[in-house]
Design a protein around this motif. Structure first.
Motif, PDB file in Angstrom:
ATOM      1  N   TRP A 114       0.848  -1.200   0.000  1.00  0.00           N
ATOM      2  CA  TRP A 114       0.000   0.000   0.000  1.00  0.00           C
ATOM      3  C   TRP A 114       0.887   1.254   0.000  1.00  0.00           C
ATOM      4  O   TRP A 114       0.567   2.234  -0.660  1.00  0.00           O
ATOM      5  N   HIS A 115       2.005   1.177   0.745  1.00  0.00           N
ATOM      6  CA  HIS A 115       2.911   2.326   0.779  1.00  0.00           C
ATOM      7  C   HIS A 115       3.478   2.627  -0.610  1.00  0.00           C
ATOM      8  O   HIS A 115       3.744   3.784  -0.942  1.00  0.00           O
ATOM      9  N   HIS A 116       3.665   1.574  -1.403  1.00  0.00           N
ATOM     10  CA  HIS A 116       4.268   1.751  -2.731  1.00  0.00           C
ATOM     11  C   HIS A 116       3.235   1.978  -3.827  1.00  0.00           C
ATOM     12  O   HIS A 116       3.620   2.111  -4.992  1.00  0.00           O
ATOM     13  N   HIS A 191      14.942   8.765  -1.711  1.00  0.00           N
ATOM     14  CA  HIS A 191      13.845   7.843  -1.397  1.00  0.00           C
ATOM     15  C   HIS A 191      12.951   7.601  -2.613  1.00  0.00           C
ATOM     16  O   HIS A 191      12.375   6.514  -2.750  1.00  0.00           O
ATOM     17  N   HIS A 192      12.834   8.587  -3.495  1.00  0.00           N
ATOM     18  CA  HIS A 192      11.973   8.420  -4.667  1.00  0.00           C
ATOM     19  C   HIS A 192      12.432   7.236  -5.528  1.00  0.00           C
ATOM     20  O   HIS A 192      11.609   6.564  -6.140  1.00  0.00           O
ATOM     21  N   ILE A 193      13.751   7.001  -5.567  1.00  0.00           N
ATOM     22  CA  ILE A 193      14.269   5.859  -6.334  1.00  0.00           C
ATOM     23  C   ILE A 193      13.639   4.565  -5.810  1.00  0.00           C
ATOM     24  O   ILE A 193      13.263   3.680  -6.578  1.00  0.00           O
ATOM     25  N   HIS A 194      13.499   4.494  -4.489  1.00  0.00           N
ATOM     26  CA  HIS A 194      12.930   3.289  -3.864  1.00  0.00           C
ATOM     27  C   HIS A 194      11.461   3.089  -4.268  1.00  0.00           C
ATOM     28  O   HIS A 194      10.944   1.977  -4.202  1.00  0.00           O
ATOM     29  N   HIS A 195      10.773   4.148  -4.664  1.00  0.00           N
ATOM     30  CA  HIS A 195       9.356   4.047  -5.059  1.00  0.00           C
ATOM     31  C   HIS A 195       9.186   3.761  -6.548  1.00  0.00           C
ATOM     32  O   HIS A 195       8.054   3.744  -7.046  1.00  0.00           O
ATOM     33  N   SER A 196      10.296   3.533  -7.260  1.00  0.00           N
ATOM     34  CA  SER A 196      10.190   3.255  -8.693  1.00  0.00           C
ATOM     35  C   SER A 196       9.371   1.979  -8.931  1.00  0.00           C
ATOM     36  O   SER A 196       9.428   1.034  -8.139  1.00  0.00           O
ATOM     37  N   SER A 197       8.626   1.961 -10.037  1.00  0.00           N
ATOM     38  CA  SER A 197       7.884   0.734 -10.369  1.00  0.00           C
ATOM     39  C   SER A 197       8.823  -0.313 -10.959  1.00  0.00           C
ATOM     40  O   SER A 197       8.447  -1.470 -11.115  1.00  0.00           O
ATOM     41  N   ASP A 198      10.046   0.092 -11.265  1.00  0.00           N
ATOM     42  CA  ASP A 198      11.068  -0.840 -11.755  1.00  0.00           C
ATOM     43  C   ASP A 198      11.581  -1.670 -10.568  1.00  0.00           C
ATOM     44  O   ASP A 198      12.155  -1.125  -9.623  1.00  0.00           O
ATOM     45  N   ALA A 199      11.367  -2.991 -10.611  1.00  0.00           N
ATOM     46  CA  ALA A 199      11.679  -3.856  -9.460  1.00  0.00           C
ATOM     47  C   ALA A 199      13.131  -3.716  -9.003  1.00  0.00           C
ATOM     48  O   ALA A 199      13.413  -3.751  -7.804  1.00  0.00           O
ATOM     49  N   GLU A 200      14.043  -3.536  -9.956  1.00  0.00           N
ATOM     50  CA  GLU A 200      15.463  -3.437  -9.579  1.00  0.00           C
ATOM     51  C   GLU A 200      15.722  -2.186  -8.737  1.00  0.00           C
ATOM     52  O   GLU A 200      16.579  -2.180  -7.857  1.00  0.00           O
ATOM     53  N   LEU A 201      15.003  -1.118  -9.041  1.00  0.00           N
ATOM     54  CA  LEU A 201      15.225   0.131  -8.305  1.00  0.00           C
ATOM     55  C   LEU A 201      14.534   0.114  -6.946  1.00  0.00           C
ATOM     56  O   LEU A 201      15.070   0.651  -5.969  1.00  0.00           O
ATOM     57  N   HIS A 202      13.334  -0.477  -6.866  1.00  0.00           N
ATOM     58  CA  HIS A 202      12.717  -0.457  -5.527  1.00  0.00           C
ATOM     59  C   HIS A 202      13.335  -1.507  -4.608  1.00  0.00           C
ATOM     60  O   HIS A 202      12.961  -1.629  -3.450  1.00  0.00           O
ATOM     61  N   ASP A 203      14.329  -2.216  -5.116  1.00  0.00           N
ATOM     62  CA  ASP A 203      15.111  -3.104  -4.260  1.00  0.00           C
ATOM     63  C   ASP A 203      16.392  -2.382  -3.807  1.00  0.00           C
ATOM     64  O   ASP A 203      17.441  -3.005  -3.632  1.00  0.00           O
ATOM     65  N   GLY A 204      16.316  -1.082  -3.624  1.00  0.00           N
ATOM     66  CA  GLY A 204      17.470  -0.313  -3.171  1.00  0.00           C
ATOM     67  C   GLY A 204      17.001   0.907  -2.396  1.00  0.00           C
ATOM     68  O   GLY A 204      15.809   1.205  -2.341  1.00  0.00           O
TER      69      GLY A 204
END
Ligand SMILES: [Zn+2]
Ligand SMILES: [Zn+2]
Length: 247
Positions: A114-116, A191-204
């Motif tokens: 929900w946060h994402h 923090h915005h990078i972490h909210h990316s819909s790209d799975a590789e980016l929200h894993d950081g």
């Protein structure tokens, strides 16, 4: 102005930060937002969070809070407070970093998605956490509380207000950047990078206060070279009620 004095300092801060971040975001936005598409949903989510999620999570966490209070030591209380505040933040933030990583595992993702879910990021969109997410994030802070034994009440209020400010800050839609500040602290673009819909980016970039843990544990993504294209989970939309419950 008696009515003003009777208002909870946390509510005064919440309203003041809301006004502050709205003005700053309208003045210097990092991205153009379509508020009409998202505003009502974000206000509803914030109300559910403020009145439902936090109340339920605080109730669930109260036995842990009582346990922490029963472990306040007089010898710790005798130590100088300022370095203890730094140690408290380091300990609570380290715990929060690992809790956050845990929520990105297959089993616990439902607690955190929900946060994402917002596809537009700004201060209000970050006010989303399911009840189990809030409980899990409360636990490291509660575990670190004995470090602050004997601290005055105003310090606890200040820490709560700082947490509120930080959540608005890290999700804010701002052009502002500072490389030297990012050496230590999480910033909006970090923090915005972490909210990316790209799975590789929200894993950081799991950190919420210090960038140290991402650098130390190999999840650091450099905001100078990493730009998220889209935000959200990239998953089909789900009923917000289920997402708020974390199921
Ligand atoms: Zn996350
Ligand atoms: Zn976030």
């Amino acid at each position: 102005m008696d009515w003003l004095r009777q208002l909870d300092p946390l509510w005064i801060s919440y309203i003041a930060f809301g006004v502050l971040f709205t003005v700053v975001e309208l003045t210097r936005p990092a991205r153009r937002l379509r508020y009409r598409k998202t505003l009502l949903r974000d206000i509803a989510a914030a109300l559910v969070y403020q009145f439902g999620v936090t109340t339920a999570a605080n109730y669930i966490c109260s036995p842990a809070g009582e346990f922490a209070k029963s472990h306040l030591s007089a010898s710790v209380a005798a130590l100088w407070l300022a370095p203890r505040v730094v140690v408290f933040y380091l300990a609570a933030d380290l715990g929060s970093y690992w809790m956050h990583r845990l929520m990105h595992t297959h089993r616990l993702w439902r607690v955190h998605r929900w946060h994402h879910s917002p596809e537009q990021l700004y201060w209000l969109a970050g006010t989303r956490a399911s009840i189990p997410q809030q409980v899990l994030f409360n636990l490291p802070t509660i575990a670190a509380l004995p470090i602050l034994a004997g601290a005055p009440g105003w310090l606890v209020v200040a820490i709560l207000i700082e947490g509120m400010f930080r959540n608005n800050w890290m999700h804010a839609n701002l052009t502002w950047r500072s490389n030297w500040l990012e050496l230590i602290f999480v910033t909006p673009r970090y923090h915005h990078i972490h909210h990316s819909s790209d799975a590789e980016l929200h894993d950081g970039n799991y950190g919420s206060l210090f960038t140290l843990w991402d650098r130390l544990f190999g999840t650091y993504l450099d905001p100078d070279t990493t730009r998220p294209k889209k935000f959200g989970t990239g998953e089909p939309p789900r009923d917000p009620v289920w997402m708020a419950l974390g199921v």
